[in-house]
Design a protein around this motif. Structure first.
Motif, PDB file in Angstrom:
ATOM      1  N   SER A   1      32.132  32.895  33.794  1.00 12.60           N
ATOM      2  CA  SER A   1      33.472  32.792  33.210  1.00 12.60           C
ATOM      3  C   SER A   1      33.903  34.126  32.593  1.00 12.60           C
ATOM      4  N   ASP A   2      32.944  34.856  32.005  1.00 11.25           N
ATOM      5  CA  ASP A   2      33.262  36.186  31.484  1.00 11.25           C
ATOM      6  C   ASP A   2      33.634  37.128  32.625  1.00 11.25           C
ATOM      7  N   MET A   3      32.914  37.026  33.734  1.00 12.18           N
ATOM      8  CA  MET A   3      33.196  37.882  34.888  1.00 12.18           C
ATOM      9  C   MET A   3      34.614  37.622  35.401  1.00 12.18           C
ATOM     10  N   GLU A   4      35.019  36.352  35.421  1.00 14.97           N
ATOM     11  CA  GLU A   4      36.379  36.018  35.863  1.00 14.97           C
ATOM     12  C   GLU A   4      37.410  36.593  34.886  1.00 14.97           C
ATOM     13  N   THR A   5      37.115  36.534  33.604  1.00 12.27           N
ATOM     14  CA  THR A   5      38.002  37.120  32.605  1.00 12.27           C
ATOM     15  C   THR A   5      38.141  38.619  32.831  1.00 12.27           C
ATOM     16  N   PHE A   6      37.027  39.295  33.134  1.00 11.45           N
ATOM     17  CA  PHE A   6      37.067  40.732  33.422  1.00 11.45           C
ATOM     18  C   PHE A   6      37.948  41.011  34.634  1.00 11.45           C
TER      19      PHE A   6
ATOM     20  N   ILE B   1      41.316  43.307  34.675  1.00 14.35           N
ATOM     21  CA  ILE B   1      41.458  44.463  35.569  1.00 14.35           C
ATOM     22  C   ILE B   1      42.709  44.318  36.424  1.00 14.35           C
ATOM     23  N   LYS B   2      42.984  43.099  36.913  1.00 17.24           N
ATOM     24  CA  LYS B   2      44.207  42.855  37.697  1.00 17.24           C
ATOM     25  C   LYS B   2      45.445  43.193  36.878  1.00 17.24           C
ATOM     26  N   LYS B   3      45.473  42.725  35.632  1.00 16.41           N
ATOM     27  CA  LYS B   3      46.617  43.001  34.755  1.00 16.41           C
ATOM     28  C   LYS B   3      46.774  44.497  34.521  1.00 16.41           C
ATOM     29  N   MET B   4      45.638  45.182  34.328  1.00 13.31           N
ATOM     30  CA  MET B   4      45.701  46.629  34.105  1.00 13.31           C
ATOM     31  C   MET B   4      46.232  47.342  35.331  1.00 13.31           C
ATOM     32  N   ASP B   5      45.821  46.894  36.524  1.00 15.29           N
ATOM     33  CA  ASP B   5      46.315  47.481  37.775  1.00 15.29           C
ATOM     34  C   ASP B   5      47.818  47.283  37.923  1.00 15.29           C
ATOM     35  N   GLN B   6      48.302  46.095  37.553  1.00 10.85           N
ATOM     36  CA  GLN B   6      49.733  45.781  37.677  1.00 10.85           C
ATOM     37  C   GLN B   6      50.569  46.600  36.718  1.00 10.85           C
TER      38      GLN B   6
ATOM     39  N   SER C   1      32.309  54.357  31.636  1.00  7.36           N
ATOM     40  CA  SER C   1      30.853  54.513  31.536  1.00  7.36           C
ATOM     41  C   SER C   1      30.245  53.445  30.639  1.00  7.36           C
ATOM     42  N   LEU C   2      30.945  53.128  29.553  1.00  5.31           N
ATOM     43  CA  LEU C   2      30.485  52.066  28.666  1.00  5.31           C
ATOM     44  C   LEU C   2      30.425  50.741  29.424  1.00  5.31           C
ATOM     45  N   MET C   3      31.483  50.420  30.159  1.00  2.00           N
ATOM     46  CA  MET C   3      31.522  49.161  30.908  1.00  2.00           C
ATOM     47  C   MET C   3      30.417  49.112  31.960  1.00  2.00           C
ATOM     48  N   MET C   4      30.189  50.206  32.655  1.00  2.00           N
ATOM     49  CA  MET C   4      29.129  50.236  33.676  1.00  2.00           C
ATOM     50  C   MET C   4      27.769  50.002  33.015  1.00  2.00           C
ATOM     51  N   GLN C   5      27.549  50.589  31.852  1.00  2.00           N
ATOM     52  CA  GLN C   5      26.305  50.394  31.117  1.00  2.00           C
ATOM     53  C   GLN C   5      26.151  48.926  30.714  1.00  2.00           C
ATOM     54  N   LEU C   6      27.220  48.351  30.187  1.00  2.00           N
ATOM     55  CA  LEU C   6      27.182  46.947  29.782  1.00  2.00           C
ATOM     56  C   LEU C   6      26.905  46.025  30.961  1.00  2.00           C
ATOM     57  N   LEU C   7      27.626  46.242  32.038  1.00  2.00           N
ATOM     58  CA  LEU C   7      27.472  45.373  33.205  1.00  2.00           C
ATOM     59  C   LEU C   7      26.108  45.540  33.851  1.00  2.00           C
ATOM     60  N   GLY C   8      25.526  46.710  33.739  1.00  2.00           N
ATOM     61  CA  GLY C   8      24.215  46.957  34.329  1.00  2.00           C
ATOM     62  C   GLY C   8      23.066  46.420  33.493  1.00  2.00           C
ATOM     63  N   ASN C   9      23.275  46.251  32.195  1.00  2.00           N
ATOM     64  CA  ASN C   9      22.191  45.858  31.290  1.00  2.00           C
ATOM     65  C   ASN C   9      22.127  44.373  30.975  1.00  2.00           C
ATOM     66  N   LYS C  10      23.187  43.656  31.152  1.00  2.00           N
ATOM     67  CA  LYS C  10      23.239  42.261  30.722  1.00  2.00           C
ATOM     68  C   LYS C  10      23.616  41.347  31.879  1.00  2.00           C
TER      69      LYS C  10
END
Length: 134
Positions: A118-123, A127-132, A104-113
Motif C-alpha cells: 500500500s505504501d508502494m502504491e502511495t509512492f 510520483i504521478k502527481k509530481m509528473d503531472q 538518493s535518499l529515496m533510493m537508499q530507503l527503497l533499497g534498505n527496507k
C-alpha cells in the motif's frame, strides 16, 4: 548569563531525547510530565521521572515546549509544529548525507527496507502527481 535558544532558530534542533518527547506530545496533545515519562517507560525506554521533567523544563527554555502552570499539575505541549520540525530535520539529512539529493535518499530507503504494497502504491500516485505538475 545564559541566553535561551529559540526553537525557530534554524540552528536549533531537538536532540534524540527531545524528539521522543515531542513525538508523544504531537500524538497525544497537552500532557503532564508524568504522562510523558510513563509513555516513554512503556513504549521507548526506561527513564527516571526527574530526568524527563528536567528535560521538559529545558525544552521550555529552548522554545520547543510551552507550559501551563495555572494548575497543580503542569501541562506541557509542543510549541513547534510537527511537519515543520520533521521537514527541517529531513532537509538537514538530505543536505548532509545525500549531498542535497532527495532522489538518493529515496533510493537508499527503497533499497534498505521492505516496502508495504500500500505504501508502494502511495509512492506511485505521488510520483504521478509530481509528473503531472511539471
Amino acid at each position: 548569563m545564559k541566553t535561551a535558544k529559540n526553537a525557530t532558530d534554524p540552528s536549533s534542533e531537538p536532540t534524540k531525547s527531545e524528539l521522543e518527547i515531542l513525538q508523544i506530545l504531537w500524538k497525544y496533545g497537552p500532557s503532564t510530565a508524568r504522562f510523558v515519562n510513563d509513555h516513554l517507560n512503556q513504549h521507548t525506554r526506561k527513564v527516571i521521572y526527574m530526568s524527563t521533567l528536567k528535560l521538559m523544563q529545558i525544552m521550555v527554555e529552548k522554545g520547543f515546549l510551552k507550559k501551563d502552570e495555572s494548575q497543580m499539575k503542569h501541562i506541557y505541549w509542543a510549541a513547534v509544529e510537527e511537519a515543520k520540525t520533521k521537514g527541517a530535520l529531513l532537509d538537514r539529512v538530505v543536505d548532509t548525507l545525500f549531498n542535497g539529493s532527495a532522489g538518493s535518499l529515496m533510493m537508499q530507503l527503497l533499497g534498505n527496507k521492505k516496502i508495504d504494497p500500500s505504501d508502494m502504491e502511495t509512492f506511485r500516485e505521488l510520483i504521478k502527481k509530481m509528473d503531472q505538475n511539471q
